[in-house]
Design a protein around this motif. Structure first.
Motif, PDB file in Angstrom:
ATOM      1  N   PHE A 242       0.887  -1.349   0.702  1.00  0.00           N
ATOM      2  CA  PHE A 242       0.111   0.083   0.310  1.00  0.00           C
ATOM      3  C   PHE A 242       1.022   1.317   0.389  1.00  0.00           C
ATOM      4  N   HIS A 243       0.402   2.190  -0.657  1.00  0.00           N
ATOM      5  CA  HIS A 243       0.950   3.720  -0.701  1.00  0.00           C
ATOM      6  C   HIS A 243       0.651   4.329  -1.562  1.00  0.00           C
ATOM      7  N   GLU A 244       0.005   5.463  -0.543  1.00  0.00           N
ATOM      8  CA  GLU A 244      -0.714   6.761  -0.374  1.00  0.00           C
ATOM      9  C   GLU A 244       0.024   7.963   0.183  1.00  0.00           C
ATOM     10  N   LEU A 245      -0.422   9.367  -0.648  1.00  0.00           N
ATOM     11  CA  LEU A 245      -0.053  10.158  -0.307  1.00  0.00           C
ATOM     12  C   LEU A 245      -1.329  10.839   0.457  1.00  0.00           C
ATOM     13  N   GLY A 246      -1.217  11.783   1.904  1.00  0.00           N
ATOM     14  CA  GLY A 246      -2.422  12.237   2.025  1.00  0.00           C
ATOM     15  C   GLY A 246      -2.219  12.580   3.517  1.00  0.00           C
ATOM     16  N   GLU A 247      -3.620  12.543   4.380  1.00  0.00           N
ATOM     17  CA  GLU A 247      -2.787  13.132   5.788  1.00  0.00           C
ATOM     18  C   GLU A 247      -3.333  11.766   6.780  1.00  0.00           C
ATOM     19  N   MET A 248      -2.722  11.727   8.074  1.00  0.00           N
ATOM     20  CA  MET A 248      -2.882  10.973   8.589  1.00  0.00           C
ATOM     21  C   MET A 248      -2.671  11.544  10.395  1.00  0.00           C
ATOM     22  N   MET A 249      -3.393  10.939  11.251  1.00  0.00           N
ATOM     23  CA  MET A 249      -2.854  11.283  12.823  1.00  0.00           C
ATOM     24  C   MET A 249      -2.713  10.249  13.324  1.00  0.00           C
ATOM     25  N   PHE A 250      -1.780  10.855  14.426  1.00  0.00           N
ATOM     26  CA  PHE A 250      -0.804   9.601  16.187  1.00  0.00           C
ATOM     27  C   PHE A 250      -1.993  10.143  16.907  1.00  0.00           C
ATOM     28  N   THR A 251      -2.583   8.956  17.813  1.00  0.00           N
ATOM     29  CA  THR A 251      -3.481   8.359  18.432  1.00  0.00           C
ATOM     30  C   THR A 251      -3.051   8.067  19.701  1.00  0.00           C
ATOM     31  N   HIS A 252      -3.399   7.815  21.132  1.00  0.00           N
ATOM     32  CA  HIS A 252      -2.944   7.108  22.318  1.00  0.00           C
ATOM     33  C   HIS A 252      -2.697   5.570  22.105  1.00  0.00           C
ATOM     34  N   PHE A 253      -3.409   4.937  20.579  1.00  0.00           N
ATOM     35  CA  PHE A 253      -2.747   3.631  20.838  1.00  0.00           C
ATOM     36  C   PHE A 253      -2.131   3.628  19.072  1.00  0.00           C
ATOM     37  N   CYS A 267      -5.030  -3.828   3.663  1.00  0.00           N
ATOM     38  CA  CYS A 267      -3.658  -4.948   4.209  1.00  0.00           C
ATOM     39  C   CYS A 267      -4.107  -5.886   5.891  1.00  0.00           C
ATOM     40  N   GLY A 268      -5.354  -5.450   5.793  1.00  0.00           N
ATOM     41  CA  GLY A 268      -5.959  -6.215   7.035  1.00  0.00           C
ATOM     42  C   GLY A 268      -6.166  -7.773   7.471  1.00  0.00           C
ATOM     43  N   LYS A 269      -6.253  -7.799   5.807  1.00  0.00           N
ATOM     44  CA  LYS A 269      -6.532  -9.659   5.839  1.00  0.00           C
ATOM     45  C   LYS A 269      -4.609  -9.862   6.377  1.00  0.00           C
ATOM     46  N   TYR A 270      -3.825  -9.361   5.238  1.00  0.00           N
ATOM     47  CA  TYR A 270      -2.285  -9.808   5.716  1.00  0.00           C
ATOM     48  C   TYR A 270      -1.535  -9.680   7.477  1.00  0.00           C
ATOM     49  N   LEU A 271      -2.706  -7.778   8.091  1.00  0.00           N
ATOM     50  CA  LEU A 271      -2.302  -8.525   9.455  1.00  0.00           C
ATOM     51  C   LEU A 271      -2.822  -9.095  10.431  1.00  0.00           C
ATOM     52  N   GLU A 272      -3.914  -9.881   9.405  1.00  0.00           N
ATOM     53  CA  GLU A 272      -4.341 -10.854  10.962  1.00  0.00           C
ATOM     54  C   GLU A 272      -3.502 -12.830  10.400  1.00  0.00           C
ATOM     55  N   GLU A 273      -2.856 -12.188   9.297  1.00  0.00           N
ATOM     56  CA  GLU A 273      -2.406 -13.859   8.829  1.00  0.00           C
ATOM     57  C   GLU A 273      -0.718 -13.695   9.506  1.00  0.00           C
ATOM     58  N   CYS A 274       0.237 -12.234   9.496  1.00  0.00           N
ATOM     59  CA  CYS A 274       1.197 -11.936   9.975  1.00  0.00           C
ATOM     60  C   CYS A 274       1.125 -11.816  11.318  1.00  0.00           C
ATOM     61  N   GLY A 275       0.306 -10.642  12.289  1.00  0.00           N
ATOM     62  CA  GLY A 275       0.076 -10.500  12.768  1.00  0.00           C
ATOM     63  C   GLY A 275       0.893  -9.343  13.447  1.00  0.00           C
ATOM     64  N   THR A 276       2.223  -8.664  12.769  1.00  0.00           N
ATOM     65  CA  THR A 276       2.532  -7.443  12.383  1.00  0.00           C
ATOM     66  C   THR A 276       2.789  -7.057  10.692  1.00  0.00           C
ATOM     67  N   LEU A 277       2.376  -5.912  10.071  1.00  0.00           N
ATOM     68  CA  LEU A 277       3.523  -5.541   9.064  1.00  0.00           C
ATOM     69  C   LEU A 277       3.773  -4.099   9.481  1.00  0.00           C
ATOM     70  N   PRO A 278       5.159  -3.546   8.157  1.00  0.00           N
ATOM     71  CA  PRO A 278       5.766  -2.083   8.851  1.00  0.00           C
ATOM     72  C   PRO A 278       5.087  -1.594   8.159  1.00  0.00           C
ATOM     73  N   ALA A 279       5.226  -0.392   8.020  1.00  0.00           N
ATOM     74  CA  ALA A 279       4.989   1.262   7.842  1.00  0.00           C
ATOM     75  C   ALA A 279       5.583   2.005   7.714  1.00  0.00           C
TER      76      ALA A 279
END
Length: 429
Positions: A242-253, A267-279
């Motif tokens: 996944f690679h996109e340009l835009g807006e995001m925000m940090f949260t307490h979690f 990426c949700g399906k792959y996150l479930e399969e792998c447990g963690t994903l890099p961003a």
């Protein structure tokens, strides 16, 4: 024909309107105290009801089974929806990204427009009425001819108070699992399974992401614009990323915002399969590493006796600077004229590849939509009727269809709902 619609959300209200327009006697069964409860909270209470892009551009904005939506989206388009709403005296406006909202910025106005139409068409509405299960019967041997595709027919509903309601057709528009406080508790999936229909794996989508790193907790509430987010999720990082340009925000979690929600859908399906994903966040996507290095050199040359923390203020929000510098190991009090070439390269790399480790989502309670649902292989795309049970229809989020933010999910609900109601046999037959 007597038609029962289970669920009074976007798909349910539209299904009832379309069925009533064809002359059917229609009743909506809604277990909440009002119709459109989820509509009230969409778009942060403003209701991004659809998107104004040409309808043929919609399909690239659906993640699951976009081709299944061809008949419904072309039968009841975004323009059809906007005309219907504005005809009831609710003016609409188009904002950035072709997102369509009521001019009032009140989501309740969208529900109001649909309720006016329901009332005009004499649709009966039963609020605080829960459906426990569907009533069906097997087709007789005489009916089961060699060309008969159905094995059963729907005959009505059984309500939680014990009443049995006869119906010639039932349209299930119960939504998914997202925002369970709105009544989305997965009833439609149970109805489908009880009738032998396949339900694909369910997961939250368009949902904030949790991260492992504790250093970003100090950034809670910090919004970033014009950054890029990259999340590799497969063995082939070039194709599965996944690679996109835009807006995001940090949260307490972890992280949230438009970029993050879109990434979760992909990426949700792959996150479930792998447990963690890099961003990876790129704070300066418009600049190549060499260009960013030259930018740093210019800033350093202009203020050679300033400390690094002060000079970095031209590149980053103040709260971001200590976190980023801590990751590089360079003292924020170091004078920029003492910064080495290697340290500058480290600054550039961290600005272009600020790493996070995503280890989960905020789940269905924060998800905008549900990914997965009643398999579209069980449903006729031209009518929304099941292929096994005559007179049983499914529409909206309960189906295995989901898209990105921007009004695409609500339009899919309205369009599939309309097609289901419109697909009932003419009442004079």
């Amino acid at each position: 024909m007597k038609a029962a619609v289970i669920g009074g959300g976007a798909a349910g209200m539209m299904a009832a309107i379309a069925a009533a327009k064809k002359g059917h006697s229609v009743t909506i069964y809604e277990k909440n105290e009002k119709l459109g409860k989820k509509i009230y909270i969409t778009g942060k209470g403003r209701c991004n009801c659809t998107n104004a892009a040409p309808i043929d551009e919609f399909f690239s904005n659906y993640i699951s089974n976009p081709r299944f939506l061809y008949s419904s989206l072309y039968r009841f388009t975004n323009e059809d929806l906007m005309k219907m709403i504005e005809k009831e005296g609710i003016p609409l406006k188009t904002e950035r990204g072709n997102r369509v909202f009521p001019v009032s910025d009140h989501a309740s106005d969208i529900t109001k427009a649909l309720e006016i139409e329901l009332k005009r068409l004499h649709v009966k509405i039963c609020l605080r009425t829960e459906v426990k299960f569907l009533l069906t019967e097997d087709l007789s041997p005489e009916e089961l001819g060699p060309k008969e595709k159905y094995t059963k027919r729907v005959t009505g509903l059984s309500l939680s108070d014990g009443r049995r309601v006869p119906a010639d057709a039932v349209i299930v528009c119960t939504g998914g699992f997202s925002y369970p406080t709105t009544g989305s508790t997965g009833d439609g999936y149970r109805f489908a399974r009880e009738e032998g229909l396949k339900v694909t794996e369910l997961r939250p989508s368009l949902v904030p992401l949790r991260t492992e790193e504790s250093d970003i907790y100090a950034l809670q509430g910090l919004s970033l614009k014009n950054v890029s987010l990259t999340m590799p999720y497969g063995k082939n990082a070039k194709k599965q990323s996944f690679h996109e340009l835009g807006e995001m925000m940090f949260t307490h979690f972890g992280i949230t915002g438009p970029l993050v929600l879109k990434a979760s859908a992909r990426c949700g399906k792959y996150l479930e399969e792998c447990g963690t994903l890099p961003a990876f966040i790129d704070f300066k996507p418009a600049l190549s590493p060499d260009q960013l290095d030259q930018r740093l050199l210019r800033d350093f040359d202009q203020q050679p006796n300033k400390n690094l923390h002060t000079v970095m203020g031209g590149l980053l929000p103040a709260r971001m600077i200590p976190v980023l510098l801590n990751r590089t190991g360079i003292s924020d009090e170091k004078k920029v004229h003492d910064i080495t070439k290697e340290e500058r390269a480290l600054l550039v790399d961290t600005l272009k590849h600020f790493r996070l480790t995503v280890n989960g989502t905020e789940g269905f309670r924060q998800a905008i939509v549900t990914q997965g649902g009643v398999s579209v292989k069980e449903i006729s795309p031209s009518t929304m009727e099941t292929k096994k049970v005559r007179g049983l229809y499914f529409a909206g989020e309960v189906l295995d269809i989901d898209g990105y933010t921007g009004g695409f999910n609500l339009q899919a609900a309205f369009s599939t709902g309309f097609l289901a109601g419109d697909g009932l046999e003419d009442s004079n037959k």
